[in-house]
Design an enzyme around this catalytic site. Structure first.
Site, mmCIF file in Angstrom:
data_model
loop_
_atom_site.group_PDB
_atom_site.id
_atom_site.type_symbol
_atom_site.label_atom_id
_atom_site.label_comp_id
_atom_site.label_asym_id
_atom_site.label_seq_id
_atom_site.Cartn_x
_atom_site.Cartn_y
_atom_site.Cartn_z
ATOM 1 N N THR A 157 47.146 -1.522 7.330
ATOM 2 C CA THR A 157 46.909 -2.300 6.111
ATOM 3 C C THR A 157 47.117 -1.426 4.886
ATOM 4 O OG1 THR A 157 44.550 -1.750 5.878
ATOM 5 C CG2 THR A 157 45.085 -3.674 7.230
ATOM 6 N N ASP A 158 47.523 -2.068 3.791
ATOM 7 C CA ASP A 158 47.411 -1.381 2.514
ATOM 8 C C ASP A 158 45.922 -1.171 2.268
ATOM 9 O OD1 ASP A 158 47.916 -0.245 0.068
ATOM 10 O OD2 ASP A 158 49.253 -1.838 -0.611
ATOM 11 N N TRP A 159 45.582 -0.183 1.480
ATOM 12 C CA TRP A 159 44.175 0.232 1.345
ATOM 13 C C TRP A 159 43.321 -0.913 0.783
ATOM 14 C CZ3 TRP A 159 46.877 3.280 3.815
ATOM 15 C CH2 TRP A 159 46.437 4.512 4.269
#
Length: 804
Positions: A228-230
Site C-alpha cells: 500500500t501507499d503509506w
C-alpha cells in the site's frame, strides 16, 4: 507456493504479523525462523532514507544521496539505456544504505498539467513511460534488490487523493492508464508494486478484484508483492483477499488482529493469508542479501558526473531564434533570476533527496567559458512583486550582449499532495521579462519546472531552454548546453498546450467533491490535440538541436520499419526518431496517431545511418470491451516516422489481418469519441461509454461523517467543535501563507485538510487506533461528550494493553 515449508512452521499470529509494517519503513521480522526485516525507502530519483529513526514519519532530511533528475526530466531523453543506468546507480546507493526496496519509479500518466506530482511521472504517453520505467527497474534490480513501481493506478490528481473515486471506462483504463504498468511487469519484471490511494470505479485500488486479480495476477501473471501507499489501506480484509500483501506503515498490530479474527471466524480461508505471506517472503528473502554484503561507500564524484550526463541529455531546446544559441565566446551575458542562485532541481514531497553535491549556476561560470558580467535576482522566489529588483536587473541587462533569464515554478507550487491552481508561472517573473525585453531584446530564458506551463510571453524571448528539474548537477548541465559544449538532444515527453482551457480534461479535473470523471477517454495529450485538430504551443516529442537531421527511404514490412537518418548539419548530434501508428478504419474510434516505437541515435556531422524500429505486441492492438480482450482490427495502418507527433517526415502503410472480433461500440451513441472532440462530453454519452450510470459526484451533506470522509468535510459536520476545527485549519493555512511559511501551509493541506478520517489512524503508527477514531467521529457528528468519553476509554485500554 515457493516457501510452503517455512510457512508451515509459522503460527497464525506470526503470518498475520508479516502483513503490516514493523514501523514506518521496515517490515516485521520473525527471529525464531530467521525471517528478517527489510527496509523500504523513497527513491524515484534518489534514495531518501531518513536520517531520523524509522519509527518517525514525515518529510525529514534523508541521508545524503545522489539527486538524479526527476522522471519528468529523464523522460525527455527518450533513452531507455540511460534509464537502466540510472537504475543501476540508484541500486548501488540503496545497497550502500542497506535499503531493500526502492519506492519508484512513478509511472502514472500526465492526464492534466496541474497534477501536483507530475514531476515524479514520466509522460502523457503510456508506451514511453513504460519503456523508461522498465529500464529503471532492470537497473535497480540488477543489484538483487527490488524496485516498486507506483501508484497502481489512475492516481492522476493529488488533492483528495486518499478519498477520490476515479470513474474511467475499461478501454481507457487498459490502453492509457495500465499499459505502462503492464510493460513494467512484463518487461521490467518488477518485484513490487505500490497501490494508489484512490478508488477505481467505486472500489479502493488495493481492494479491487478486477484490477488486482483479473488483470495483475491472472492476465499479467504477476508473482510479486503489492504494497500500500503509506496509510492507503481502507478495509484490510478486502485488501488481503484481493492480494495486497503488505500494509504500510505499522498499525501496531491492529489490522493483524483483524486478519486473525477473520480467519478464526471463517470469513476468509487461511490459504488466502498463506498465499500473501508466500509472496512477501519471496520479496524479503530475495532482497536480504543487502545485509550480508560488506558495507561499501559509493563513489560520490562519479555518481555526480553521471547525473550531469543524464541532465545534459534530458534538456530540451524549445526556441532558438536567430541562432542565439549556442552562445558565442565573445558575448557578455547578464545572469538574472532567483533560480540561477538557488537552483530548482527536484520536486517537493516524499521524494525530496538530500544531495551529496549541489551545483549552482553562479559557481559554474568559470569552467563554462561563458563571460558573465554580473547577477541580479530580478524577482522574489515566491511571487512577491519588487520594482527595485526589476530596476536593478534592467540596469545590468543594458550592459550585456545576451540575458540569461532563469525562471520557472517554485517548490511550493509543484508539490506532492496538492494540485497547481493554474498553468501560469508567477506574474512577477513575467513582469521582469517584459521589462528586460524593452532594454535588451536578446533574452534567453532557462525554464525550471516539472510539468507544462503556459507561455503567453514566448515572443519576448529569442531562446528558450527547458531544464525541467535536472537534479544536483542540472545547473552545470544547462551551462554546457548554452555554451555549445553539449548539443541538446532532449524532446518533450508531454504536450504544451497554448491555454489550459485547451486541455481535454479541463472540465473534469478540478472537481472538489467525491469523484473525478475521465470523460475524455483515450484522448489524453497528443492523442487529443492531433485528433481534434487543436493547435498547441509545443507538440509531444518536440525538441531542437544545434544540427539538422533528414529522414528518407522508408520501408515497412511485417517485422517493423526501416529508414535512413542523415545528420545534414555541421556538428555531431543525437536524434530521437519516433514511430506513430494510425488505423485507417473508422469502425472503432482511435486517436489519429499513437506512439508505438522510438529510437535515440548518435550521428556524426554528414553521416547517414540506417535505423530500424520493430513492431511489437502493442503496435496494432486495441482493447475490445465486448470480448474483454486485446484485439487487432483488420485494416490498413499508417506507419509514420517523425521528429515529433506534429512533424511527420515519412509515411507508409501496411495491411494487418485482424482477430475478427465483434465491434464494441454503437457509433451513433458515441459521436464525440468518433470525432475526437471530447473536451466537454455530456453525461449521457459518457454513460454510454462506461456502460452504466455515472455515480453521484457530490458529498452527501445529510449523512454523518465516516471513516472515508475527509477533514475538509467538517465544514458540513453536525458538531460545532468539528466546524470550529475546520475553520481553524483554514485560518492556519491562510495565515502561514501570509507570513511566508508556504511549505508548512502546504503540509496542512496535504496531511490534514484532504486526509480521510481513517488516515488519522493509518498514518499515526498505532498511536491512535480505529476504536479511538470512532470517538473522534462521534464528536464530529455532534455527540461531543459521548465521543470524548469513548476516546478516553479506548486510549486507556490501549495504554493498559501496551503495559500488559
Amino acid at each position: 507456493m515457493i516457501h510452503k515449508d517455512l510457512i508451515k512452521k509459522m503460527t497464525l499470529e506470526e503470518k498475520a504479523s508479516l502483513m503490516s509494517g514493523k514501523d514506518f519503513w521496515q517490515t516485521k521480522d520473525i527471529e525464531r525462523l530467521g525471517v528478517n526485516s527489510i527496509f523500504l525507502s523513497d527513491g524515484p530519483h534518489g534514495i531518501r532514507k531518513q536520517a531520523v529513526a524509522a519509527d518517525q514519519l514525515g518529510l525529514n532530511e534523508g541521508i545524503p544521496a545522489t539527486c538524479f533528475p526527476t522522471a519528468a526530466t529523464v523522460a525527455n531523453s527518450w533513452n531507455e539505456e540511460m534509464g537502466e543506468k540510472i537504475g543501476e546507480y540508484l541500486g548501488e546507493e540503496a545497497i550502500a544504505q542497506k535499503v531493500n526496496v526502492v519506492l519508484g519509479p512513478g509511472i502514472n500518466m500526465k492526464r492534466n498539467p496541474l497534477c501536483g506530482i507530475n514531476f515524479e511521472y514520466f509522460s502523457e504517453d503510456p508506451y514511453l513511460a513504460g519503456k523508461m520505467a522498465a529500464g529503471y527497474i532492470r537497473g535497480i534490480q540488477s543489484h538483487g534488490i527490488s524496485a516498486c513501481v507506483k501508484h497502481f493506478c489512475v492516481n492522476n490528481k493529488e488533492e483528495r487523493r486518499m478519498a477520490i473515486d476515479t470513474i474511467v471506462d475499461e478501454r481507457t483504463l487498459r490502453e492509457i492508464y495500465l499499459t505502462a504498468f503492464e510493460i513494467a511487469v512484463k518487461e521490467g519484471k518488477t518485484k513490487a508494486i505500490m497501490s494508489s490511494y484512490n478508488m477505481l470505479n467505486g472500489t479502493y485500488t488495493n481492494e479491487n478484484m478486477h484490477l488486482m486479480q483479473d488483470i495483475l495476477r491472472e492476465e499479467w501473471n504477476y508473482k510479486g508483492c503489492v504494497i500500500t501507499d503509506w496509510g492507503g489501506s481502507n478495509d484490510r480484509i478486502a485488501g488481503l483477499v484481493a492480494g495486497n500483501e503488505l500494509e504500510m506503515p505499522t498499525t501496531a498490530g491492529e489490522t493483524d488482529e483483524e486478519i486473525i479474527q477473520a480467519i478464526k471466524s471463517g470469513k476468509i480461508k487461511e490459504q488466502v493469508l498463506d498465499d500473501c505471506v508466500d509472496r512477501l517472503l519471496e520479496l524479503i528473502l530475495t532482497t536480504e542479501e543487502v545485509y550480508k554484503k560488506p558495507h561499501m561507500e559509493f563513489d560520490v564524484e562519479k555518481h555526480h558526473r553521471v547525473t550531469q550526463k543524464v541532465a545534459e541529455e534530458s534538456i530540451v531546446l524549445l526556441k532558438n531564434e536567430e541562432n542565439i544559441l549556442p552562445l558565442k565566446y565573445d558575448k557578455k551575458v547578464a545572469v538574472i533570476g532567483d533560480f540561477a542562485k538557488e537552483a530548482r532541481y527536484q520536486g517537493a514531497g516524499s521524494s525530496i533527496v538530500n544531495p551529496t553535491i549541489l551545483d549552482h549556476t553562479l559557481d559554474c561560470f568559470d569552467e563554462s567559458g561563458i563571460v558573465s558580467i554580473g547577477y541580479e535576482s530580478g524577482f522574489e522566489r515566491y511571487g512577491k512583486k519588487s520594482k527595485k529588483k526589476i530596476d536593478r536587473a534592467c540596469e545590468l541587462a543594458k550592459q550585456a550582449d545576451v540575458i540569461l533569464l532563469y525562471i520557472g515554478l517554485d517548490e511550493v507550487t509543484e508539490v506532492e499532495g496538492m494540485d497547481r491552481k493554474s498553468m501560469k508561472i508567477p506574474e512577477n517573473q513575467i513582469d521582469l521579462l517584459n521589462a528586460l525585453q524593452k532594454v535588451n531584446p536578446n533574452v534567453v530564458a532557462i525554464l525550471s519546472c516539472g510539468s507544462a506551463v503556459e507561455m503567453p510571453w514566448i515572443d519576448k524571448v529569442k531562446g528558450l531552454l527547458h531544464g525541467y528539474l535536472g537534479g544536483q548537477a542540472g545547473a552545470r548541465a544547462i551551462l554546457r548546453v548554452l555554451s555549445g559544449d553539449v548539443n541538446p538532444s532532449g524532446k518533450l515527453a508531454e504536450t504544451y498546450p497554448i491555454h489550459y482551457e485547451d486541455t481535454p480534461s479541463f472540465y473534469n479535473f478540478q472537481d472538489k467533491e467525491v469523484s473525478v470523471e475521465y470523460r475524455e477517454g483515450i484522448y489524453i495529450g497528443y492523442r487529443y490535440y492531433d485528433t481534434a485538430d487543436i493547435d498547441v504551443l509545443f507538440p509531444f516529442g518536440y525538441g531542437l538541436s544545434y544540427t539538422t537531421f533528414e529522414y528518407s527511404d522508408i520501408e515497412v514490412n511485417k517485422e517493423g520499419v526501416i529508414f535512413k537518418l542523415l545528420n545534414s548539419g555541421n556538428i555531431a548530434g543525437m536524434e530521437i526518431a519516433q514511430m506513430y501508428v494510425g488505423c485507417r478504419s473508422e469502425e472503432v474510434f482511435r486517436p489519429q496517431k499513437e506512439l508505438k516505437g522510438f529510437v535515440k541515435i548518435f550521428i556524426n556531422a554528414g553521416e547517414s545511418k540506417t535505423v530500424t524500429i520493430p513492431f511489437d505486441d502493442k503496435t496494432f492492438r486495441y482493447f475490445n470491451v465486448k470480448t474483454n480482450k486485446w484485439e487487432i482490427e483488420a485494416a490498413e495502418y499508417k506507419i509514420m516516422i517523425g521528429a515529433s507527433s506534429d512533424d511527420i517526415r515519412l509515411v507508409d502503410t501496411i495491411f494487418m489481418e485482424g482477430t475478427g472480433a465483434q465491434l464494441p461500440y454503437d457509433k451513433d451513441k458515441l459521436p464525440s469519441y468518433y470525432s475526437g472532440k471530447v473536451n466537454n462530453v455530456g453525461t449521457e454519452e459518457f454513460e454510454n461509454l462506461i456502460g452504466c450510470k455515472v455515480p453521484v459526484s457530490t458529498w452527501d451533506r445529510t449523512k454523518p461523517l465516516g471513516y472515508n470522509d475527509t477533514i475538509a468535510q467538517c465544514q458540513y459536520a453536525k458538531g460545532l467543535f468539528a466546524k470550529l476545527v475546520f475553520r481553524i485549519i483554514v485560518f492556519l493555512h491562510w495565515f502561514l501563507r501570509k507570513i511566508g511559511k508556504r511549505s508548512t501551509a502546504n503540509i496542512i493541506m496535504m496531511s490534514i485538510y484532504h486526509l480521510p478520517f481513517r488516515g488519522i489512524a493509518r498514518m499515526t503508527g498505532g498511536a491512535l487506533n480505529m476504536k479511538m477514531l470512532d470517538g473522534i467521529l462521534m464528536i464530529v457528528n455532534g455527540h461531543f461528550f459521548k465521543g470524548l468519553n469513548h476516546l478516553i476509554k479506548e486510549k486507556s485500554k490501549m495504554a493498559k494493553g501496551k503495559k500488559s
